[in-house]
Structures are given as structure tokens and as C-alpha cells.
Design an enzyme around this catalytic site. Sequence first.
Site, PDB file in Angstrom:
ATOM      1  N   LYS A  95       7.256  12.965   0.465  1.00 44.11           N
ATOM      2  CA  LYS A  95       8.436  13.844   0.520  1.00 44.11           C
ATOM      3  C   LYS A  95       8.013  15.303   0.749  1.00 44.11           C
ATOM      4  O   LYS A  95       8.762  16.082   1.328  1.00 44.11           O
ATOM      5  CB  LYS A  95       9.237  13.761  -0.772  1.00 44.11           C
ATOM      6  CG  LYS A  95       9.732  12.370  -1.152  1.00 44.11           C
ATOM      7  CD  LYS A  95      11.101  12.086  -0.579  1.00 44.11           C
ATOM      8  CE  LYS A  95      11.722  10.777  -1.056  1.00 44.11           C
ATOM      9  NZ  LYS A  95      10.976   9.559  -0.720  1.00 44.11           N
TER      10      LYS A  95
HETATM   11  C1  LIG Z   1      11.119   8.331  -0.236  1.00 51.96           C
HETATM   12  C2  LIG Z   1       9.972   7.391  -0.224  1.00 51.96           C
HETATM   13  C3  LIG Z   1       9.917   6.287   0.651  1.00 51.96           C
HETATM   14  C4  LIG Z   1      11.040   5.954   1.604  1.00 51.96           C
HETATM   15  O1  LIG Z   1      11.129   6.853   2.683  1.00 51.96           O
HETATM   16  P1  LIG Z   1      12.445   6.924   3.598  1.00 51.96           P
HETATM   17  O2  LIG Z   1      12.200   8.068   4.496  1.00 51.96           O
HETATM   18  O3  LIG Z   1      13.576   7.166   2.635  1.00 51.96           O
HETATM   19  O4  LIG Z   1      12.563   5.625   4.297  1.00 51.96           O
HETATM   20  C5  LIG Z   1       8.797   5.487   0.623  1.00 51.96           C
HETATM   21  N1  LIG Z   1       7.783   5.723  -0.237  1.00 51.96           N
HETATM   22  C6  LIG Z   1       7.809   6.760  -1.105  1.00 51.96           C
HETATM   23  C7  LIG Z   1       6.676   6.938  -2.055  1.00 51.96           C
HETATM   24  C8  LIG Z   1       8.887   7.635  -1.125  1.00 51.96           C
HETATM   25  O5  LIG Z   1       8.895   8.656  -2.004  1.00 51.96           O
END
Ligand SMILES: *Cc1c(COP(=O)(O)O)cnc(C)c1O
Length: 475
Positions: A118
Site C-alpha cells: 500500500k
Molecule cells: C491491499 C492488499 C492486497 C490487495 O490489493 P488490491 O490492490 O486491493 O487488489 C494484497 N496484499 C496485501 C498485503 C494488501 O495489503
Amino acid sequence: MSDRLISTRDPERIEYGYSDALLQGLAPDGGLYVPGAYPTVDEESLRAMSGLDYVDLFTRIKSLYVDDIPSETQAQLASAAYSKEKFPVPDGNIVPLTQVDRNFFIQNLSLGPTAAFKDMALQPLGQDMNHALSEREQSLMLLGATSGDTGSAAEAAIKGLGRAGLVMLSPENGMSDFQSAQMSELTGGNILNLSVRGNFDACQALVKAIKSDAEFADLGAVNSINWGRIASQIPYYFSGYLHAVDGLIGRPVDFVVPTGNFGNILAGYIAREMGLPIRRLIVATNENSVLNNLIQDGKYQKTPAQITTSPSMDISEASNYERLLFDIFEGDALKVRDYMQMFKNTGTVRFEDFDLPYYTLREMGFDSGVSHAATRLESIRWVHAKRGIVIDPHTADAVTVASRKADEDVPIVCMSTALPVKFESTIESALGFVPEREDPRFIGIEEREQGGFVVVDDDIDEVKEKIRSFRSDSL
Ligand SMILES: *Cc1c(COP(=O)(O)O)cnc(C)c1O
């Protein structure tokens, strides 16, 4: 113009600039912002990118989507977002590839301040927002709810910015000690953490209710549908591609993405639309397999989320999918509206309802697979046995699906979306031990930091009062 944005639900195709979309989040008609057209990158430009360091590569790609920030300023904002302090890597490549097997790679997207991918999107989002706000001589208070990872990443991105502040609601019980320690550490200044005596749903309901009150209507949102986040995720596919082909530009590569809200893989799809030679875009889901059903059977069905050991992928619907839908319907906003309306009303939509074959997404080069608690552990063990490295449970879901789909001749890249330090109990179940923490940012964090939360009842008036006084103090 490719760098102007339109809404997925607007048949008039009214155009918006990057900074408007950034500050608004959702379009006024409830749709999501998408580029009016995708810019393209030819083989020669791709070759020229091979030697760039990540911040330069990032700026070159992202600037194709930004119409209202001068490119020098964009480069400065990118350097601030991906600074050495925030991404302490030895060689400047903050999204490095590790080879696990012949033609089998893992791309690490989790080297930022909160150990989850993120940060890749939220760090630039914070910088860009702050810039857009200073240009307009405005300030913005954001309000969000989190059950875990998004909270700390958003706070790390907003912390210390002069023009923005953030109030984050989280459930009093339900976050891991690691997660609440990360958020505690970020408390203070322009960040307020409210711990609600209630669950995550209660937090979300409070956010919604507060924003519908005229006094708080100007609060901004932190959520996964901001176009700025997607725009900042496209460049790491270019970097991953260039490293995987090792000079053989033009060679196809597959990407496997542990998927929740469809933001990450959508960025990969856009990279491919821009001309990056990606062959398959493979969605890996956990037990919450909504997207696997969509890709394999053409059926998008809202399903109550169950809690798993890869919790950041526990979703019941995938909000960024609407952006792909806009392309599936060739930019027909009315069809997007009908489809989303049917989904909202009945909880299920099929491509056949819109005269498209059920395999529409596979025809578009998507594929998918499901990983479960047991395969998650197996994949953690497999990578550890193979290379001596420990991957996190989300990455393990990608590895599970990648090992089923891999084909000898085409490099396959699994996106690694968190560091194992955030999920030590699952690592312990898989390997029988927890690796020693090496990163000083995370050593002893649970003991070092707690108590940065103001505890409140699940009571809208109490929460409003807290926001009111925080807002007048901090912005
Ligand atoms: C948010 C997140 C995801 C999913 O990503 P998207 O862009 O929502 O598909 C996968 N793994 C982790 C560790 C995340 O924090």
C-alpha cells in the site's frame, strides 16, 4: 487527450484534471475516474527505460497521466515519496526481483515504511495531494476506517504534510499488536487515531454517517478507488518486466497478483494496454474467491467475506473492477451503470446478461486461481526450502497460483505485497519458527509503541466532537 480523466458512469465524457480527481476520490456521479485513452510506450522507449533508477522510471511513466503538475515538480514529489528514509534499500531499486526458480520470480513491493505494498501507492498520493492543496491554498482533513493495513500506510503517507490531516477509526479489538503498534507510532501532529468500542463495520458506518452531515461534508476520503493510487502502481510493472526479461525487450512475461480490491492488477492491465509485453495477468485469490468466479465463469457475485490468514484479500466485492468494466463495455458508461445497478440490486451479474461470453476476461488475457490456508503454508515452505527466503501469506497465495500456471518458457513474476514480519503467527505455522527481525523499524515495535489511540464509544456525537476539536487544532 490521454492525460485527461473521465468518469466510468458519465456518458457525456466530461474531462477532469489529475489534481481534481486526486482530491475528489469518487467522481460526482458515483463513478470512478479513468483516463480518456491510454498513452502508449513503444519498444524503443521501453529499452531506454532499462537503465533508469526507480524514481526516474516512475516519473516517466506516471507523468503520462498527470496534466497539471510540471514534470520537475513531479520528480521532486516522487523523490520525497520514495526517499531513502522511507525505502531503505542498498541499491536504489525499491521494487527488486528475486529469482526463485528458472523463469520464476518474486517482485518485492513491500519495502516501504509500513511493510506492505500500500505504501507504493499511498506515499505518492500523500505528496501529490499536499502539492495540489498548496497550489489551491486549501487544506483537507481526511477521514477513514481501517481494520488493519490501510490505516498505517495512509497515516505514514499523510504524517507531517502541511496541508492535510487524517482521522482514522479502527475497531478497539480486531487489529494485531503489530498493526496497532504501527498506528500508535504515527499518532500525533496531523494524525488522530480513534479506537472505537465496536467492530470494523461500526467504524465504517460512523464514517459514512459523519460524512453525510453538512458540517463534515468537506472531509476527504482515504480509500482504494482514488485514481492517484492506480497511476502510481503502473510504473512498477515496467520495472518488474525490464528486470525479468534481462535485456530481451519484447519477450512476453506473466504476472501473478494477490488480489483484493483489484487495484494492483488493474495497474498491470493498464501497463499492458500501454504496450508493455505482458502475456497473462493472473489473479490469485484466497478463500474469498469472488474474482476467480468472475474470471473463470463470467459471474460477479457479492459474497460475504470470510476471515483468512491472508486478511488483506478478504473482500466481498472488488471496487476497482468497475474501471476494467468500462473497457469491457468499450467506454459505454450507460452499460457500466446498468451492470453496477444490477450487481447492487441482486448481488449477481453475468456477462451473458450483457451479451458477452462468460470467458470475456480470459479472452482479454486474464486468468486466475484460488489458494487456501493449506496451500498458503505449503508455498511459504516451498520458497523457503528453495531459496532460504521467507514470504508473507499474501505473497504465498500468488506463489501457489503461479506454480500451477507457470509455463517453462515464459518468465512469471509473483507480486509480493507484504513482509512476513506482519504475519508472524502464520509464518510460525508454516515453518515452525519466526525469523529474527532485522529491520530496526520493526524490532520490538509491539513493546515500544502502544497507546496512541483515543478510545471512543460507538457514538456519532462523541466522534464528531473529537474530529471538530482535532480539526481546529491541527489545520
Ligand atoms: C491491499 C492488499 C492486497 C490487495 O490489493 P488490491 O490492490 O486491493 O487488489 C494484497 N496484499 C496485501 C498485503 C494488501 O495489503
